[in-house]
Design a protein around this motif. Structure first.
Motif, PDB file in Angstrom:
ATOM      1  N   LEU A   1      44.409 -32.945  24.387  1.00  0.00           N
ATOM      2  CA  LEU A   1      43.396 -31.963  24.002  1.00  0.00           C
ATOM      3  C   LEU A   1      44.015 -30.638  23.569  1.00  0.00           C
ATOM      4  CD1 LEU A   1      40.781 -32.494  26.829  1.00  0.00           C
ATOM      5  CD2 LEU A   1      40.360 -32.816  24.412  1.00  0.00           C
TER       6      LEU A   1
ATOM      7  N   LEU B   1      45.343 -28.560  25.648  1.00  0.00           N
ATOM      8  CA  LEU B   1      44.819 -27.628  26.651  1.00  0.00           C
ATOM      9  C   LEU B   1      45.797 -27.340  27.779  1.00  0.00           C
ATOM     10  CD1 LEU B   1      41.053 -28.492  27.183  1.00  0.00           C
ATOM     11  CD2 LEU B   1      42.049 -26.456  26.192  1.00  0.00           C
TER      12      LEU B   1
ATOM     13  N   GLN C   1      39.525 -27.129  18.024  1.00  0.00           N
ATOM     14  CA  GLN C   1      38.265 -26.873  18.718  1.00  0.00           C
ATOM     15  C   GLN C   1      37.178 -27.830  18.261  1.00  0.00           C
ATOM     16  OE1 GLN C   1      37.778 -22.736  17.911  1.00  0.00           O
ATOM     17  NE2 GLN C   1      39.332 -22.172  19.401  1.00  0.00           N
ATOM     18  N   LYS C   2      37.204 -28.139  16.950  1.00  0.00           N
ATOM     19  CA  LYS C   2      36.198 -29.061  16.437  1.00  0.00           C
ATOM     20  C   LYS C   2      36.394 -30.461  17.030  1.00  0.00           C
ATOM     21  CE  LYS C   2      35.042 -27.836  12.097  1.00  0.00           C
ATOM     22  NZ  LYS C   2      35.391 -27.890  10.669  1.00  0.00           N
TER      23      LYS C   2
ATOM     24  N   ARG D   1      37.788 -31.185  19.995  1.00  0.00           N
ATOM     25  CA  ARG D   1      37.486 -31.234  21.421  1.00  0.00           C
ATOM     26  C   ARG D   1      35.992 -31.397  21.626  1.00  0.00           C
ATOM     27  NH1 ARG D   1      40.617 -25.878  22.389  1.00  0.00           N
ATOM     28  NH2 ARG D   1      42.761 -26.585  22.276  1.00  0.00           N
ATOM     29  N   GLY D   2      35.613 -32.354  22.429  1.00  0.00           N
ATOM     30  CA  GLY D   2      34.195 -32.548  22.694  1.00  0.00           C
ATOM     31  C   GLY D   2      33.573 -33.528  21.732  1.00  0.00           C
TER      32      GLY D   2
ATOM     33  N   MET E   1      37.105 -34.954  27.816  1.00  0.00           N
ATOM     34  CA  MET E   1      37.799 -35.236  29.065  1.00  0.00           C
ATOM     35  C   MET E   1      36.849 -35.050  30.239  1.00  0.00           C
ATOM     36  SD  MET E   1      41.587 -34.007  29.995  1.00  0.00           S
ATOM     37  CE  MET E   1      42.383 -34.300  31.573  1.00  0.00           C
TER      38      MET E   1
ATOM     39  N   PHE F   1      36.930 -34.223  34.046  1.00  0.00           N
ATOM     40  CA  PHE F   1      37.928 -33.635  34.925  1.00  0.00           C
ATOM     41  C   PHE F   1      37.797 -34.154  36.340  1.00  0.00           C
ATOM     42  CE2 PHE F   1      37.695 -30.735  31.367  1.00  0.00           C
ATOM     43  CZ  PHE F   1      39.035 -30.637  31.057  1.00  0.00           C
TER      44      PHE F   1
ATOM     45  N   GLN G   1      24.662 -26.350  30.048  1.00  0.00           N
ATOM     46  CA  GLN G   1      26.079 -26.711  29.960  1.00  0.00           C
ATOM     47  C   GLN G   1      26.283 -27.972  29.134  1.00  0.00           C
ATOM     48  OE1 GLN G   1      28.708 -26.012  33.327  1.00  0.00           O
ATOM     49  NE2 GLN G   1      26.995 -25.226  34.503  1.00  0.00           N
ATOM     50  N   ILE G   2      25.292 -28.876  29.192  1.00  0.00           N
ATOM     51  CA  ILE G   2      25.403 -30.081  28.359  1.00  0.00           C
ATOM     52  C   ILE G   2      25.040 -29.741  26.914  1.00  0.00           C
ATOM     53  CG2 ILE G   2      24.626 -32.461  28.056  1.00  0.00           C
ATOM     54  CD1 ILE G   2      23.853 -32.460  31.012  1.00  0.00           C
TER      55      ILE G   2
ATOM     56  N   GLU H   1      25.364 -27.100  25.314  1.00  0.00           N
ATOM     57  CA  GLU H   1      26.379 -26.273  24.649  1.00  0.00           C
ATOM     58  C   GLU H   1      27.303 -27.105  23.766  1.00  0.00           C
ATOM     59  OE1 GLU H   1      28.684 -22.472  26.380  1.00  0.00           O
ATOM     60  OE2 GLU H   1      29.054 -24.354  27.381  1.00  0.00           O
ATOM     61  N   VAL H   2      27.755 -28.234  24.303  1.00  0.00           N
ATOM     62  CA  VAL H   2      28.692 -29.053  23.528  1.00  0.00           C
ATOM     63  C   VAL H   2      27.977 -29.715  22.353  1.00  0.00           C
ATOM     64  CG1 VAL H   2      28.459 -31.058  25.053  1.00  0.00           C
ATOM     65  CG2 VAL H   2      30.511 -30.795  23.691  1.00  0.00           C
TER      66      VAL H   2
ATOM     67  N   LYS I   1      27.473 -27.080  19.674  1.00  0.00           N
ATOM     68  CA  LYS I   1      28.738 -26.706  19.037  1.00  0.00           C
ATOM     69  C   LYS I   1      29.105 -27.686  17.925  1.00  0.00           C
ATOM     70  CE  LYS I   1      32.346 -24.233  18.636  1.00  0.00           C
ATOM     71  NZ  LYS I   1      32.327 -22.789  18.395  1.00  0.00           N
ATOM     72  N   HIS I   2      28.763 -28.947  18.108  1.00  0.00           N
ATOM     73  CA  HIS I   2      29.255 -29.959  17.178  1.00  0.00           C
ATOM     74  C   HIS I   2      28.205 -30.527  16.234  1.00  0.00           C
ATOM     75  CE1 HIS I   2      33.175 -29.815  18.982  1.00  0.00           C
ATOM     76  NE2 HIS I   2      32.652 -29.969  20.171  1.00  0.00           N
TER      77      HIS I   2
ATOM     78  N   ILE J   1      28.425 -34.333  29.973  1.00  0.00           N
ATOM     79  CA  ILE J   1      29.019 -33.367  29.036  1.00  0.00           C
ATOM     80  C   ILE J   1      30.059 -34.072  28.165  1.00  0.00           C
ATOM     81  CG2 ILE J   1      30.510 -31.333  28.856  1.00  0.00           C
ATOM     82  CD1 ILE J   1      29.145 -30.269  31.379  1.00  0.00           C
TER      83      ILE J   1
ATOM     84  N   ARG K   1      38.368 -24.329  31.882  1.00  0.00           N
ATOM     85  CA  ARG K   1      39.031 -25.420  31.167  1.00  0.00           C
ATOM     86  C   ARG K   1      37.991 -26.382  30.607  1.00  0.00           C
ATOM     87  NH1 ARG K   1      43.149 -28.739  34.673  1.00  0.00           N
ATOM     88  NH2 ARG K   1      41.174 -29.564  35.382  1.00  0.00           N
ATOM     89  N   THR K   2      36.951 -26.658  31.407  1.00  0.00           N
ATOM     90  CA  THR K   2      35.868 -27.505  30.905  1.00  0.00           C
ATOM     91  C   THR K   2      35.268 -26.900  29.639  1.00  0.00           C
ATOM     92  OG1 THR K   2      35.360 -28.027  33.204  1.00  0.00           O
ATOM     93  CG2 THR K   2      33.739 -28.685  31.565  1.00  0.00           C
TER      94      THR K   2
ATOM     95  N   TYR L   1      36.648 -24.909  27.456  1.00  0.00           N
ATOM     96  CA  TYR L   1      37.547 -25.118  26.314  1.00  0.00           C
ATOM     97  C   TYR L   1      37.488 -26.562  25.836  1.00  0.00           C
ATOM     98  CZ  TYR L   1      39.922 -20.591  26.366  1.00  0.00           C
ATOM     99  OH  TYR L   1      40.219 -19.266  26.268  1.00  0.00           O
ATOM    100  N   SER L   2      37.379 -27.493  26.780  1.00  0.00           N
ATOM    101  CA  SER L   2      37.392 -28.904  26.381  1.00  0.00           C
ATOM    102  C   SER L   2      36.136 -29.287  25.620  1.00  0.00           C
ATOM    103  CB  SER L   2      37.564 -29.803  27.610  1.00  0.00           C
ATOM    104  OG  SER L   2      36.325 -29.989  28.242  1.00  0.00           O
ATOM    105  N   LYS L   3      35.099 -28.445  25.664  1.00  0.00           N
ATOM    106  CA  LYS L   3      33.902 -28.711  24.867  1.00  0.00           C
ATOM    107  C   LYS L   3      34.100 -28.316  23.424  1.00  0.00           C
ATOM    108  CE  LYS L   3      30.563 -27.677  28.521  1.00  0.00           C
ATOM    109  NZ  LYS L   3      29.568 -26.675  28.916  1.00  0.00           N
ATOM    110  N   GLY L   4      35.190 -27.592  23.145  1.00  0.00           N
ATOM    111  CA  GLY L   4      35.443 -27.161  21.776  1.00  0.00           C
ATOM    112  C   GLY L   4      35.011 -25.732  21.516  1.00  0.00           C
ATOM    113  N   LEU L   5      34.692 -24.981  22.557  1.00  0.00           N
ATOM    114  CA  LEU L   5      34.322 -23.579  22.350  1.00  0.00           C
ATOM    115  C   LEU L   5      35.571 -22.774  21.999  1.00  0.00           C
ATOM    116  CD1 LEU L   5      31.932 -22.952  25.376  1.00  0.00           C
ATOM    117  CD2 LEU L   5      31.405 -23.867  23.130  1.00  0.00           C
ATOM    118  N   ASN L   6      35.396 -21.694  21.230  1.00  0.00           N
ATOM    119  CA  ASN L   6      36.549 -20.849  20.953  1.00  0.00           C
ATOM    120  C   ASN L   6      36.711 -19.811  22.058  1.00  0.00           C
ATOM    121  OD1 ASN L   6      34.847 -18.653  20.364  1.00  0.00           O
ATOM    122  ND2 ASN L   6      34.581 -19.387  18.275  1.00  0.00           N
TER     123      ASN L   6
ATOM    124  N   HIS M   1      31.237 -17.849  29.538  1.00  0.00           N
ATOM    125  CA  HIS M   1      31.578 -18.529  30.784  1.00  0.00           C
ATOM    126  C   HIS M   1      32.318 -17.643  31.780  1.00  0.00           C
ATOM    127  CE1 HIS M   1      30.359 -22.708  29.841  1.00  0.00           C
ATOM    128  NE2 HIS M   1      30.451 -22.255  28.600  1.00  0.00           N
TER     129      HIS M   1
END
Lengths: 363, 308
Positions: free
Chosen positions: A61, A63, A120-121, A123-124, A129, A131, A147-148, A150-151, A154-155, A200, B206-207, B209-214, B222
């Motif tokens: 990722l 990260l 970033q695009k 990821r998700g 991932m 965790f 929180q769900i 959001e992803v 974003k995409h 998520i 970290r979660t 970031y893993s969603k693709g947020l900048n 967050h």
């Protein structure tokens, strides 16, 4: 075979090296790791705590916390697309020294072939991932559905209200009533939080799912439910999966292939049948011996003696030599090379060579 | 929620009794005599004794205190020894100035401190971090009266942009607010930095970031709401303190606020006025803290469930 040639693997990692550079010492977390997941397959990455499993997942990722983490070498390809590539020759000398400059923040000796924005695009949407610890992986001050959503927002280009609706659908998919979406993580039990984390990760139906010990923090009854659910969702969405775990039971239940990781490199890889029925590496054998035998409960468990080697020291030979009952002089001097038993089944151990591998009876 | 607020306000009663008791006796023990100060140095002992009798100062101190408390229960803070006018009127004439100064100083310090603290945390261990922390260290360690004098020297005397003292125009609030706010800015920035540093190491970051947020989205959506709580506490304490009157700043700039009134009345052994100022300080401090605690609930849903 032809079929495999046409579709590139979901994930390929070649010769990955990751280290964490502290002020006083450097920890070598991943040391020349190779792995490959074919499309739609699940690979189990099995090993002890500290073997470099999570670091490998985070590297995909992009990260890895930097500083102190640096990728010193390695290639990563996602669905045939280069993500991370080792620098070669003159370029390596020139760019390798740029560590610390923002452009190459995560890497030293390797660099991302995609920009931060493209990462970033990805990821998700392409990779996500799950965790390890559901208790701390959710933001305590944001509602679960947000929180769900959001992803999803974003995409994909949908309104906030639609995203919330989809988030609630996701909650239902993972077995949580949709009206509980407006609650906060602290109002959920551990198992439910893990379901939210899974929701998520799966919200955008990624091509590759990296599951980092998704059930370790859960009790056994919930474990089975969560695993079952992941399996179904994976099949529904044709997701490939990297299942990071130390539990061979989970591997047997959910994985197609297994890679056994020790001190940051793969010591044995093969299909479930290869690794479970034709165990080659002494470490893999040790892992199986540490499991209780239900049919013969009088036998004593045989734990692997000793501890993982100090990750801040680089080893010349095989890192497992000090704990290995079969170790000889050569094990401490030279790193073992990979020997294939079949196309898929491969082991890195001095006990084997091309002549004796077919028998597989060294243990 | 309403019950919680009422409970907190009732807690204020024992605090007020304790504070008034303490201050009253300290004022009594302090050398100097109100009657003497009112009459001046040439007064005869007979005159002083007569005035003491008239003011009730010849009574035992416990009687004086109970009398004062009795007045307090009727909302009567007594009359100032120095001017003879009611203490309530005196304080209410000054309090708006203190509130105004507090407000401007708080806004100034928050606007400066939050970005400073957040940037320092996000760019931890870079020159940006060091620079902003040195800046705020200067703020914490600089004596406020010295800063105030320097500001006057440069901006009033040399450049002539702002008046030297007083509260006549909107311009006159700038320098006092800046010198008062600068010190607060420093402690708010340092708190923000350390709590943000803590927050951005959390797993849920970290979660995110893993969603693709900048980075900007991760920090603002967050990290910031989570890292806010210690900052709110510090801001609350600073505002509570400033509302009680900022003695040094108000004195240097001759700002007609409660802090200067307090100093003047302590010097004049003007017990009723001192008591009035102290009570005002206590109440405003307690109320600001109550507001801070309620804000906790706004920011953190885990706290909200505790307000029963």
């Amino acid at each position: 075979m032809e079929n495999i040639d046409r579709t590139p693997p979901a994930l390929e990692i070649e010769d990955l090296f990751v280290e964490f550079r502290g002020r006083n010492s450097t920890v070598y977390a991943v040391n020349g790791l190779n792995l490959k997941i074919e499309k739609g397959q699940t690979l189990g990455l099995v090993g002890e705590t500290g073997a470099g499993k999570t670091t490998t997942g985070l590297a995909v990722l992009g990260l890895i916390a930097s500083p102190p983490g640096v990728v010193t070498q390695g290639n990563i390809r996602l669905g045939g697309r280069d993500i991370l590539k080792s620098l070669e020759g003159e370029e390596r000398e020139r760019l390798g020294t740029l560590w610390g400059k923002k452009k190459y923040r995560h890497v030293y000796g390797s660099r991302f072939c995609v920009s931060e924005g493209e990462l970033q695009k990805m990821r998700g949407e392409k990779v996500s991932m799950i965790f390890q610890d559901p208790m701390t992986s959710l933001n305590p001050v944001i509602t679960v559905e947000k929180q769900i959503a959001e992803v999803i927002e974003k995409h994909s280009k949908i309104s906030h209200a639609d995203a919330i609706g989809k988030a609630r659908d996701m909650l239902e998919t993972v077995g949580i009533p949709r009206n509980r979406g407006s609650e906060y993580p602290h109002q959920f039990s551990g198992g439910m939080k893990q379901r939210v984390v899974i929701a998520i990760a799966l919200a955008c139906s990624p091509d590759l799912l990296i599951a980092d010990e998704p059930t370790t923090a859960l009790d056994v009854t919930i474990q089975a439910q969560v695993l079952d659910m992941m399996k179904k969702l994976k099949e529904k969405n044709h997701t490939s999966m990297l299942m990071i775990t130390h539990d061979l039971g989970i591997v047997a239940e959910i994985c197609d292939c297994v890679s056994v990781i020790y001190a940051g490199r793969i010591v044995e890889h093969g299909t479930l049948e290869d690794v479970f029925d034709h165990t080659l590496h002494p470490y893999t054998k040790g892992l199986f011996d540490s499991l209780p035998d239900l049919e013969n409960r009088d036998t004593r468990l045989k734990p692997i003696r000793g501890l993982m080697p100090d990750p801040s020291i680089r080893y010349e030979g095989c890192p497992f030599a000090d704990r290995c009952d079969y170790a000889s002089d050569i094990c401490r001097k030279e790193p073992p090379r990979e020997v294939h038993r079949t196309d898929e089944h491969v082991v890195a151990c001095h006990l084997y060579n091309e002549d004796n591998i077919a028998e597989g009876g060294a243990l | 929620m309403a019950r919680y607020i009422i409970k907190r306000i009732l807690y204020l009663i024992p605090v007020l009794i304790g504070v008034t008791l303490l201050v009253f006796f300290i004022m009594h023990l302090a050398p100097g005599n109100a009657a003497q100060i009112i009459l001046g140095e040439n007064a005869t002992p007979d005159q002083i004794a007569a005035l003491e009798k008239e003011m009730g100062l010849d009574q035992p101190v416990i009687v004086q205190y109970l009398r004062y408390l009795g007045g307090l229960l009727h909302g009567n803070l007594g009359n100032s020894y120095a001017t003879g006018t009611s203490v309530t009127t005196e304080i209410m004439a000054r309090f708006p100035y203190t509130v105004r100064l507090t407000f401007v100083a708080a806004v100034f310090s928050i606007i400066l401190a939050l970005p400073l603290g957040i940037i320092a945390a996000v760019r931890q261990n870079t020159w940006v971090d060091s620079a902003s922390m040195v800046f705020s260290l200067i703020g914490v360690s600089m004596p406020i009266f010295w800063l105030a004098l320097m500001l006057i020297l440069v901006f009033s005397l040399k450049l002539g942009w702002f008046p030297v003292y007083g509260a006549d125009s909107w311009k006159s609030i700038i320098l006092p607010a800046v010198s008062l706010g600068f010190m607060n800015m420093a402690s708010i920035a340092r708190t923000t930095r350390s709590s943000m540093v803590e927050t951005i190491r959390q797993d849920y970051i970290r979660t995110a970031y893993s969603k693709g947020l900048n980075e900007r989205e991760v920090i603002m959506k967050h990290a910031f709401p989570n890292g806010m709580l210690p900052t709110i506490t510090v801001i609350g304490l600073e505002i509570g303190q400033m509302l009680g009157g900022s003695v040094l700043t108000e004195t240097v700039f001759a700002w007609p606020g409660v802090g200067r009134l307090l100093i003047q009345s302590i010097n004049g052994r003007d017990t009723p006025t001192v008591m009035g100022c102290i009570i005002l300080m206590t109440i405003s401090f307690a109320l600001v803290n109550l507001i801070v605690d309620l804000l906790y609930g706004v920011f953190d849903p885990r706290v909200r469930t505790m307000y029963r």
